[in-house]
Design a protein around this motif. Structure first.
Motif, short mmCIF file in Angstrom:
data_model
loop_
_atom_site.label_atom_id
_atom_site.label_comp_id
_atom_site.label_asym_id
_atom_site.label_seq_id
_atom_site.Cartn_x
_atom_site.Cartn_y
_atom_site.Cartn_z
N LEU A 72 0.84 -1.20 0.00
CA LEU A 72 0.00 0.00 0.00
C LEU A 72 0.88 1.25 0.00
N ALA A 73 0.65 2.11 -1.00
CA ALA A 73 1.46 3.33 -1.12
C ALA A 73 0.81 4.43 -0.30
N MET A 74 1.38 4.68 0.84
CA MET A 74 0.92 5.82 1.66
C MET A 74 2.05 6.18 2.61
N PRO A 97 -10.22 10.84 -2.93
CA PRO A 97 -10.59 10.75 -4.36
C PRO A 97 -10.55 9.29 -4.84
N PRO A 98 -11.21 9.03 -5.97
CA PRO A 98 -11.16 7.68 -6.54
C PRO A 98 -9.72 7.29 -6.85
N GLY A 99 -9.43 6.00 -6.64
CA GLY A 99 -8.11 5.50 -7.06
C GLY A 99 -7.00 5.81 -6.07
N THR A 100 -7.38 6.07 -4.81
CA THR A 100 -6.33 6.39 -3.83
C THR A 100 -6.06 5.24 -2.87
N THR A 146 -15.85 6.46 1.23
CA THR A 146 -16.58 7.49 0.48
C THR A 146 -15.60 8.38 -0.27
N ASN A 147 -16.10 8.93 -1.41
CA ASN A 147 -15.28 9.94 -2.10
C ASN A 147 -15.68 11.33 -1.61
N HIS A 148 -16.83 11.38 -0.88
CA HIS A 148 -17.34 12.71 -0.47
C HIS A 148 -17.72 12.69 1.02
N ILE A 160 7.21 3.99 -2.74
CA ILE A 160 6.69 2.62 -2.54
C ILE A 160 6.22 2.05 -3.88
N LEU A 161 5.59 2.92 -4.70
CA LEU A 161 5.11 2.44 -6.00
C LEU A 161 6.29 2.10 -6.92
N LEU A 162 7.34 2.93 -6.88
CA LEU A 162 8.52 2.63 -7.71
C LEU A 162 9.12 1.28 -7.28
#
Ligand SMILES: Nc1ncnc2c1ncn2[C@@H]1O[C@H](COP(=O)(O)OP(=O)(O)OP(=O)(O)O)[C@@H](O)[C@H]1O
Ligand SMILES: [Mg+2]
Length: 472
Positions: free
Chosen positions: A206-208, A246-249, A370-372, A402-404
């Protein structure tokens, strides 16, 4: 050396006594004398012994299986010369076991437990309804007499609890859905249907930001080990997490990571399939402990316009069906809140997450996404319902690293181009790219195997977003 000679002579004397006994005395007398000898020996010994056989009479001894599992997780198990390997049904994990006459030492709160696994041929089968295995297996536990009560009270409980956790962690996870709504259908089918859940997402992938990730993991660990705390404070043993952003996070990925981290199954609750509060209650009661109950995109599945807005007449809101909560709210199908024939009310949901119903079962985690977040009613978000609010944000530098690592198997430091690194650090926040966006760019370049090209394309994409005013 001297000790060994004494020992050998003692053994010789003992063997000689046995031989003499065999010839002079009848079997019963021999048995009685040996029993007396054992008694005398035990009186002087500072140890006591416990035998735990695999079959107790004709029933399987649960404690034997628990000890086998518990010892399989002991760090010193792998030092054994011969190990048995087992894999349980619906499990992809293999567990080690002690084989014949293997020994293992375990420490528990200052007491040393000496374990020995024995396997002996079973005497002739006595008449019983169950054919017993040829071999008689068991463990002998040797501990100091002064630790006897500690062992009998706490150690064995500790073994049972640990074994249960190991069993659960070894089991493949299950994903339950209420595709049939919430009622038990006429054929009495269970309202939840389940499928194996092998989602690869973990807290490692998980990238955070690492500090935030560590805080979440320690909160989850505290929850999972806090039974006595919840009992002492009179709280239901449950905890709510709100994932928003947001979506995709990574909200759904986070749920999978939680499930893999705790070894909890996931109940994906589709509210639009549930028609009444009582069905909602039934669904909750049919969930098992040690599980995560998820309502994704809750702002879309229930029309929870904030009461503040409603009292000012803002936003469309069908009044509920006179529910106890004093505020309406029925299940909206899809984002617009068009009421379906469902009569779930906000108060029904509030009771579901933190009210009388929420005690129908313990050791449960509730996760809403939720996104909102601004669309949700504060009553739903208060502590006790959503105890931890986690903002899943756009990619930060730490998340990008982390993603790299995940996608290219490279560290940012490998770029050895200071200018490029500082440009990336300057662009990341302004570009407001989600981890899903970044993953997409990196995946496209995966096949080419050209890491530098992948990073260059990523920088290009970030520049593009900043220039398009995305990030300004
Ligand atoms: N933080 C993250 N770490 C790793 N991968 C991520 C992360 N966020 C998104 N992804 C990747 O992007 C894809 C979508 O992620 P995910 O479904 O978790 O997003 P989401 O926040 O649930 O989106 P939505 O709000 O649309 O449901 C997944 O394939 C995942 O691999
Ligand atoms: Mg999602």
């Amino acid at each position: 050396m001297e000790f060994l000679t004494h020992l050998a002579s003692l053994m010789g004397v003992f063997a000689f006594c046995q031989a003499v006994l065999h010839t002079i005395f009848p079997a019963e007398l021999r048995f009685a004398l040996l029993k007396l000898f054992n008694r005398v020996f035990n009186c002087f010994s500072s140890y006591c012994y416990f035998d735990i056989t695999e079959i107790d009479g004709v029933n399987t001894n649960e404690l034997y299986n628990a000890v086998q599992l518990y010892l399989s997780s002991s760090p010193s198990i792998t030092s054994g010369t011969r190990l048995s390997l087992t894999r349980a049904l619906n499990s992809s994990a293999v567990t080690f076991g002690l084989s014949n006459n293997d020994r293992l030492v375990d420490e528990f709160r200052g007491a040393t437990a000496f374990w020995e696994h024995f396997v002996v041929q079973r005497q002739s089968q006595t008449l019983s309804w169950r054919l017993l295995p040829e071999e008689k297996r068991g463990f002998t536990l040797r501990v100091k007499k002064k630790h006897k009560s500690l062992i009998l009270d706490s150690y064995l409980n500790h073994i049972m609890t640990k074994a249960e956790d190991i069993r659960r962690m070894n089991q493949d996870r299950l994903l339950y859905t209420n595709s049939r709504g919430g009622s038990i259908d006429s054929r009495g089918h269970h309202p939840w249907e389940c499928v194996p859940f092998k989602h690869p997402s973990t807290f490692d992938t998980l990238a955070m930001d690492p500090p935030k990730k560590a805080e979440i993991m320690s909160d989850l660990r505290d929850f999972a080990t806090a039974q006595s705390f919840y009992q002492k404070t009179g709280r239901a043993w449950k905890r709510g997490y709100l994932l928003y952003g947001p979506p995709g996070t990574g909200k759904s990925s986070m749920i999978a990571a939680m499930s893999n981290f705790l070894g909890y199954d996931v109940y994906d609750l589709e509210l639009s399939e549930v028609s009444t509060n009582s069905e909602l209650r039934k669904l909750l009661m049919k969930t098992t402990s040690k599980s995560i109950i998820v309502i994704e995109d809750i702002d879309c599945s229930i029309n929870l316009g904030s009461r503040r807005k409603r009292s000012m007449g803002i936003g469309r809101f069908e009044s509920g069906f006179g529910n106890a909560g004093g505020f309406g709210g029925n299940v909206g199908g899809g984002g617009g809140g068009n009421s379906t024939n469902s009569t779930i009310t906000l108060s029904g949901l509030l009771n579901f997450t933190d009210g009388l119903w929420s005690c129908c079962g313990s050791e449960r985690i509730f996760v809403f996404t939720t996104n909102h977040i601004d669309k949700l009613d504060p009553a739903l978000l208060r502590s006790g319902r959503m105890d931890m609010h986690i903002f899943m944000s756009y990619c930060s530098v730490a998340a990008l690293e982390i993603l790299l690592r995940n996608y290219l198997g490279m560290e940012m430091s490998e770029l050895d181009d200071e200018e490029l690194v500082s440009e990336i650090e300057g662009l990341v926040d302004k570009a407001e790219m989600t981890p899903a966006d970044v993953s997409e760019v990196l995946i496209k370049n995966r096949r080419r195997g050209d890491k530098r090209r992948a990073v260059a394309e990523l920088v290009e994409a970030m520049r593009g977003r900043v220039e398009k005013g995305k990030g300004v």
